[in-house]
Design a protein around this motif. Structure first.
Motif, PDB file in Angstrom:
ATOM      1  N   ALA A  84      -0.340  39.988  24.949  1.00  8.08           N
ATOM      2  CA  ALA A  84      -1.230  40.140  23.802  1.00  8.08           C
ATOM      3  C   ALA A  84      -1.813  38.800  23.341  1.00  8.08           C
ATOM      4  CB  ALA A  84      -0.483  40.801  22.650  1.00  8.08           C
ATOM      5  N   SER A  85      -1.130  37.697  23.632  1.00  4.15           N
ATOM      6  CA  SER A  85      -1.606  36.413  23.127  1.00  4.15           C
ATOM      7  C   SER A  85      -2.086  35.497  24.258  1.00  4.15           C
ATOM      8  CB  SER A  85      -0.524  35.710  22.318  1.00  4.15           C
ATOM      9  OG  SER A  85       0.309  34.932  23.134  1.00  4.15           O
ATOM     10  N   PHE A  86      -3.072  34.666  23.929  1.00  2.00           N
ATOM     11  CA  PHE A  86      -3.633  33.708  24.876  1.00  2.00           C
ATOM     12  C   PHE A  86      -2.586  32.667  25.273  1.00  2.00           C
ATOM     13  CE2 PHE A  86      -6.230  29.898  25.863  1.00  2.00           C
ATOM     14  CZ  PHE A  86      -6.986  30.429  26.894  1.00  2.00           C
ATOM     15  N   LEU A  87      -1.805  32.209  24.312  1.00  2.00           N
ATOM     16  CA  LEU A  87      -0.759  31.218  24.590  1.00  2.00           C
ATOM     17  C   LEU A  87       0.262  31.784  25.582  1.00  2.00           C
ATOM     18  CD1 LEU A  87       0.498  28.452  24.068  1.00  2.00           C
ATOM     19  CD2 LEU A  87       1.707  29.462  22.134  1.00  2.00           C
TER      20      LEU A  87
ATOM     21  N   LYS B 109      -1.183  31.820  29.099  1.00  2.16           N
ATOM     22  CA  LYS B 109      -1.113  30.499  29.736  1.00  2.16           C
ATOM     23  C   LYS B 109       0.311  30.213  30.219  1.00  2.16           C
ATOM     24  CE  LYS B 109      -3.325  26.992  27.933  1.00  2.16           C
ATOM     25  NZ  LYS B 109      -3.963  26.047  26.991  1.00  2.16           N
ATOM     26  N   GLN B 110       1.304  30.568  29.426  1.00  2.00           N
ATOM     27  CA  GLN B 110       2.702  30.351  29.830  1.00  2.00           C
ATOM     28  C   GLN B 110       3.033  31.163  31.083  1.00  2.00           C
ATOM     29  OE1 GLN B 110       4.630  31.461  26.160  1.00  2.00           O
ATOM     30  NE2 GLN B 110       4.660  29.361  25.390  1.00  2.00           N
ATOM     31  N   LEU B 111       2.526  32.395  31.148  1.00  2.04           N
ATOM     32  CA  LEU B 111       2.770  33.244  32.319  1.00  2.04           C
ATOM     33  C   LEU B 111       2.030  32.732  33.557  1.00  2.04           C
ATOM     34  CD1 LEU B 111       2.522  36.769  30.643  1.00  2.04           C
ATOM     35  CD2 LEU B 111       4.570  35.770  31.686  1.00  2.04           C
ATOM     36  N   LEU B 112       0.889  32.089  33.356  1.00  2.00           N
ATOM     37  CA  LEU B 112       0.093  31.594  34.483  1.00  2.00           C
ATOM     38  C   LEU B 112       0.675  30.339  35.130  1.00  2.00           C
ATOM     39  CD1 LEU B 112      -3.551  32.076  33.195  1.00  2.00           C
ATOM     40  CD2 LEU B 112      -2.450  33.272  35.108  1.00  2.00           C
TER      41      LEU B 112
ATOM     42  N   ALA C 238      -8.051  30.647  30.497  1.00  2.00           N
ATOM     43  CA  ALA C 238      -6.659  30.182  30.543  1.00  2.00           C
ATOM     44  C   ALA C 238      -6.405  29.361  31.806  1.00  2.00           C
ATOM     45  CB  ALA C 238      -5.708  31.378  30.479  1.00  2.00           C
ATOM     46  N   ILE C 239      -6.877  29.840  32.945  1.00  2.00           N
ATOM     47  CA  ILE C 239      -6.684  29.124  34.215  1.00  2.00           C
ATOM     48  C   ILE C 239      -7.338  27.749  34.144  1.00  2.00           C
ATOM     49  CG2 ILE C 239      -7.367  29.078  36.663  1.00  2.00           C
ATOM     50  CD1 ILE C 239      -6.991  32.198  36.604  1.00  2.00           C
TER      51      ILE C 239
ATOM     52  N   GLU D 194      -8.561  22.418  35.574  1.00  2.00           N
ATOM     53  CA  GLU D 194     -10.020  22.507  35.635  1.00  2.00           C
ATOM     54  C   GLU D 194     -10.579  22.384  37.048  1.00  2.00           C
ATOM     55  OE1 GLU D 194     -10.941  17.897  34.345  1.00  2.00           O
ATOM     56  OE2 GLU D 194     -10.854  19.446  32.811  1.00  2.00           O
ATOM     57  N   THR D 195      -9.733  22.074  38.029  1.00  2.00           N
ATOM     58  CA  THR D 195     -10.217  21.971  39.410  1.00  2.00           C
ATOM     59  C   THR D 195     -10.216  23.323  40.130  1.00  2.00           C
ATOM     60  OG1 THR D 195      -8.054  21.491  40.400  1.00  2.00           O
ATOM     61  CG2 THR D 195      -9.317  19.612  39.549  1.00  2.00           C
TER      62      THR D 195
END
Length: 130
Positions: free
Chosen positions: A113-116, A119-122, A23-24, A29-30
């Motif tokens: 519970a979800s990957f999406l 990502k929103q939380l990150l 997710a990060i 990607e850096t």
């Protein structure tokens, strides 16, 4: 030369580590992610300067040294205390949230519970290292 944007992920669940790293890196990607399986391993990597992170993601429930104990050690160490720590846990207990913030964590979120959703939380939490 160490990566400019490095995150230390301390979690005893390798699957959770991999999901968080994916997710990060999809968001930026850096960013380089380094992992530890418990607080002792994380502390050893920090003290040996094996990793000099801009941010630490810390699980609470781990063997050997849990997240609370890790926070006490890091925030009690002048050299390490300035590294921001975000707690991510299966716990959503308000006393855990309060305790980690009292110990010096800058943020806390419950593993979604979800990957999406992860990502929103990150997204806002990754702003700590920009």
């Amino acid at each position: 030369m160490p990566a400019l944007k490095t995150i230390l992920i301390i979690d005893d669940d390798v699957d959770d580590q991999e999901i968080l790293i994916t997710a990060i890196q999809e968001l930026d990607e850096t960013i380089t992610c380094v992992t530890a399986l418990n607080g002792i391993e994380g502390l050893d990597k920090l003290k040996a300067k094996e990793v000099v992170p801009k941010l630490i993601f810390l699980d609470l429930n781990m063997p050997a040294m849990n997240g609370f104990q890790f926070l006490e050690h890091v925030k009690g160490n002048d050299e390490l205390s300035k590294i921001p720590v975000v707690v991510f846990s299966t716990s959503s207990n308000s006393s855990d949230v309060q305790q980690t913030k009292k110990l010096g964590a800058i943020d806390f979120f419950t593993k979604p519970a979800s990957f999406l959703k992860l990502k929103q939380l990150l997204i806002p939490r990754l702003e700590f290292i920009r």
